[in-house]
Design an enzyme around this catalytic site. Sequence first.
Site, PDB file in Angstrom:
ATOM      1  N   ASN A 198       0.806  -1.233   0.000  1.00  9.07           N
ATOM      2  CA  ASN A 198       0.000   0.000   0.000  1.00  9.07           C
ATOM      3  C   ASN A 198       0.839   1.283   0.000  1.00  9.07           C
ATOM      4  OD1 ASN A 198       0.706  -0.668   2.680  1.00  9.07           O
ATOM      5  ND2 ASN A 198      -0.925   0.619   3.467  1.00  9.07           N
ATOM      6  N   GLU A 220       3.277  -5.570  12.341  1.00 12.49           N
ATOM      7  CA  GLU A 220       2.384  -4.416  12.142  1.00 12.49           C
ATOM      8  C   GLU A 220       1.286  -4.877  11.205  1.00 12.49           C
ATOM      9  OE1 GLU A 220       2.759  -1.633  13.753  1.00 12.49           O
ATOM     10  OE2 GLU A 220       4.658  -2.259  14.628  1.00 12.49           O
ATOM     11  N   CYS A 248      -3.402   1.256   6.461  1.00 18.58           N
ATOM     12  CA  CYS A 248      -3.813   0.513   7.662  1.00 18.58           C
ATOM     13  C   CYS A 248      -4.463   1.430   8.683  1.00 18.58           C
ATOM     14  CB  CYS A 248      -2.608  -0.196   8.265  1.00 18.58           C
ATOM     15  SG  CYS A 248      -1.270   0.949   8.638  1.00 18.58           S
ATOM     16  N   GLU A 260       6.957   0.234  16.077  1.00 20.33           N
ATOM     17  CA  GLU A 260       8.023   0.791  15.255  1.00 20.33           C
ATOM     18  C   GLU A 260       8.181   2.264  15.622  1.00 20.33           C
ATOM     19  OE1 GLU A 260       6.501  -0.358  11.267  1.00 20.33           O
ATOM     20  OE2 GLU A 260       8.167  -1.768  11.297  1.00 20.33           O
TER      21      GLU A 260
HETATM   22  P1  NAD Z   1       0.166  -9.375   2.951  1.00 18.27           P
HETATM   23  O1  NAD Z   1       0.138  -9.885   4.337  1.00 18.27           O
HETATM   24  O2  NAD Z   1      -0.533 -10.151   1.908  1.00 18.27           O
HETATM   25  O3  NAD Z   1       1.657  -9.202   2.416  1.00 18.27           O
HETATM   26  C1  NAD Z   1       2.607  -8.397   3.069  1.00 18.27           C
HETATM   27  C2  NAD Z   1       3.998  -8.883   2.720  1.00 18.27           C
HETATM   28  O4  NAD Z   1       4.168 -10.190   3.250  1.00 18.27           O
HETATM   29  C3  NAD Z   1       4.277  -9.012   1.229  1.00 18.27           C
HETATM   30  O5  NAD Z   1       5.623  -8.691   0.977  1.00 18.27           O
HETATM   31  C4  NAD Z   1       4.047 -10.486   0.963  1.00 18.27           C
HETATM   32  O6  NAD Z   1       4.755 -10.975  -0.146  1.00 18.27           O
HETATM   33  C5  NAD Z   1       4.577 -11.097   2.247  1.00 18.27           C
HETATM   34  N1  NAD Z   1       4.006 -12.409   2.590  1.00 18.27           N
HETATM   35  C6  NAD Z   1       2.812 -12.936   2.250  1.00 18.27           C
HETATM   36  N2  NAD Z   1       2.674 -14.173   2.768  1.00 18.27           N
HETATM   37  C7  NAD Z   1       3.803 -14.424   3.468  1.00 18.27           C
HETATM   38  C8  NAD Z   1       4.257 -15.520   4.251  1.00 18.27           C
HETATM   39  N3  NAD Z   1       3.507 -16.607   4.424  1.00 18.27           N
HETATM   40  N4  NAD Z   1       5.459 -15.437   4.836  1.00 18.27           N
HETATM   41  C9  NAD Z   1       6.229 -14.334   4.695  1.00 18.27           C
HETATM   42  N5  NAD Z   1       5.858 -13.267   3.967  1.00 18.27           N
HETATM   43  C10 NAD Z   1       4.649 -13.301   3.363  1.00 18.27           C
HETATM   44  O7  NAD Z   1      -0.373  -7.881   3.069  1.00 18.27           O
HETATM   45  P2  NAD Z   1      -0.661  -6.884   1.883  1.00 18.27           P
HETATM   46  O8  NAD Z   1      -1.933  -7.342   1.233  1.00 18.27           O
HETATM   47  O9  NAD Z   1       0.565  -6.675   1.080  1.00 18.27           O
HETATM   48  O10 NAD Z   1      -0.928  -5.518   2.690  1.00 18.27           O
HETATM   49  C11 NAD Z   1      -2.149  -5.148   3.179  1.00 18.27           C
HETATM   50  C12 NAD Z   1      -2.231  -5.395   4.666  1.00 18.27           C
HETATM   51  O11 NAD Z   1      -1.150  -4.745   5.332  1.00 18.27           O
HETATM   52  C13 NAD Z   1      -3.482  -4.826   5.288  1.00 18.27           C
HETATM   53  O12 NAD Z   1      -4.028  -5.765   6.185  1.00 18.27           O
HETATM   54  C14 NAD Z   1      -2.993  -3.603   6.041  1.00 18.27           C
HETATM   55  O13 NAD Z   1      -3.796  -3.219   7.137  1.00 18.27           O
HETATM   56  C15 NAD Z   1      -1.649  -4.056   6.477  1.00 18.27           C
HETATM   57  N6  NAD Z   1      -0.790  -2.909   6.799  1.00 18.27           N
HETATM   58  C16 NAD Z   1      -0.468  -2.669   8.105  1.00 18.27           C
HETATM   59  C17 NAD Z   1       0.308  -1.565   8.450  1.00 18.27           C
HETATM   60  C18 NAD Z   1       0.662  -1.261   9.894  1.00 18.27           C
HETATM   61  O14 NAD Z   1       1.568  -0.459  10.129  1.00 18.27           O
HETATM   62  N7  NAD Z   1       0.019  -1.865  10.869  1.00 18.27           N
HETATM   63  C19 NAD Z   1       0.783  -0.719   7.439  1.00 18.27           C
HETATM   64  C20 NAD Z   1       0.434  -0.994   6.122  1.00 18.27           C
HETATM   65  C21 NAD Z   1      -0.340  -2.101   5.807  1.00 18.27           C
END
Ligand code: NAD
Length: 485
Positions: free
Chosen positions: A150, A248, A282, A461
């Site tokens: 995002n 996070e 998020c 963080e």
């Molecule tokens: P995602 O969990 O699908 O992927 C995030 C990252 O993790 C990507 O690089 C992906 O390739 C990797 N990944 C996926 N499966 C994995 C696994 N089994 N092991 C290790 N790595 C893996 O999330 P997304 O769809 O890219 O992002 C959206 C989500 O992120 C939303 O839920 C949003 O709320 C959250 N988010 C949280 C914050 C925060 O600071 N809390 C900030 C931004 C986004």
Amino acid sequence: METIRHYINGELRTSREDAWLDNFEPATGQVYGRIADAGRAELEDAVAAAEAAFPAWRRTPGPERGRWLYRLAELVERDLEKLAAAESRDTGKPISVARSLDIPRAAANLRFFAGAAGHFASESHLMEDGAINWTLREPHGVVGCISPWNLPLYLFTWKIAPALAAGNCVIGKPSEVTPVTACHLAELCIEAGLPQGVLNILHGRGAGIGAELVAHPKVRAISFTGGTATGAEIARSAAPMFKKLSLELGGKNPNIVFDDCDFDKALEGSLKAAFANQGQICLCGSRLLVQRGIYDRFRDAFVERARELQPGDPMEEATRQGAVVSAAHHEKVLSCIQRAREEGGEILCGGEAVQPKGRCARGWFIAPTVIEGLPRDCHTVREEIFGPVVTLAPFEDEAEALTIANEVDYGLAASLWTADISRAHRMSRELETGLVWVNTWMLRDLRVPMGGMKHSGVGREGGFEAMRFFTEAKNVCIRFEENEG
Ligand code: NAD
């Protein structure tokens, strides 16, 4: 076709297996590049490079490490236009957002932790009966940083900068959905002459190289930002190895408007909180709660303004709403809207896919959507959608606002809009969230702890919290003799 390559041991490389993923432009729905998909061999190479670089990097004085990060910040700023255009194309976000938020913040992250590398200090504790304790803070060694799609460069640098500043060597894994700016950053690392192996970047699928990185026994800590389900999977994999974890995760954040608020500021702020970056932050205020006394007036004004936010070509300067990030996400958000209808919600505006004219006719756009009338315990109100969708509900008083705000599993952020400072204090203490904003939204100071409670994550963080995460504390207790004379 843009080719996204790994950055390993100071060089850009493709995968030995010749494995590739397609990279899509969300605004057109077309493939415009290919991404090297890392496998076990690339991971072993990256781990070996990071391990080899670690002894010299950890002994480099903090201010010297900081100088590399300052240099990178300057290069990111030099290339602001190029990086903003790349981020906008890769994510579907408006170019104005990439230019004013994503890329400046990436440079700010690098610069902030460049400073932290020189300022980080540890505690000491004197014992009156003749001893002093001091806390050594040692980097872990090789650490993994996994970031989402995002805010790609913004969140990638938010992790790698403190990890490097604290003296670790890093294997970064950007999202395979938006890999381009991390690849540009690798080019800037080469230009800056960053010592080889200090930072390595592997591209590829989360379930593939992401999971392998988490499971690798030589990777000592994982900093992850992404979805809650992925966070749980990572915790399951890392826990038996006792890796240090920072998670996070998602949010379903309440945006609470009291009837004594400054109406125009609350309206403006709530619109931003709901729809910035197509609702894909998020911290977005996706649950809009409005006190009964101003509910009808606020709802009508909010819906009127949301209707004006028509999605368009992200590359055009005037565009304020772009595309959502992928076909799969487009489908997911639309299916959430459909489920909201089935759960009894009334769609006050939006609720459908939009097809702008011209080159974006086949892109993944969704009209900003406002939904009212949902039961409090339904999926739509309780689960993260992560798109341009906000639910709207009235509340009677402070107590009810708190109950509604806290009754979801998530606990990332909350916003309050009120003129009553005592209420702001009372509510801030009772809200089960890691962040509370009063009369603002997403106003960020990089020094403050950033993160969530409950299903929104573990750890914080930001500032020295991040520096502490990326170091191991070791207490040294030294006995000394008191002078008898
Ligand atoms: P995602 O969990 O699908 O992927 C995030 C990252 O993790 C990507 O690089 C992906 O390739 C990797 N990944 C996926 N499966 C994995 C696994 N089994 N092991 C290790 N790595 C893996 O999330 P997304 O769809 O890219 O992002 C959206 C989500 O992120 C939303 O839920 C949003 O709320 C959250 N988010 C949280 C914050 C925060 O600071 N809390 C900030 C931004 C986004």
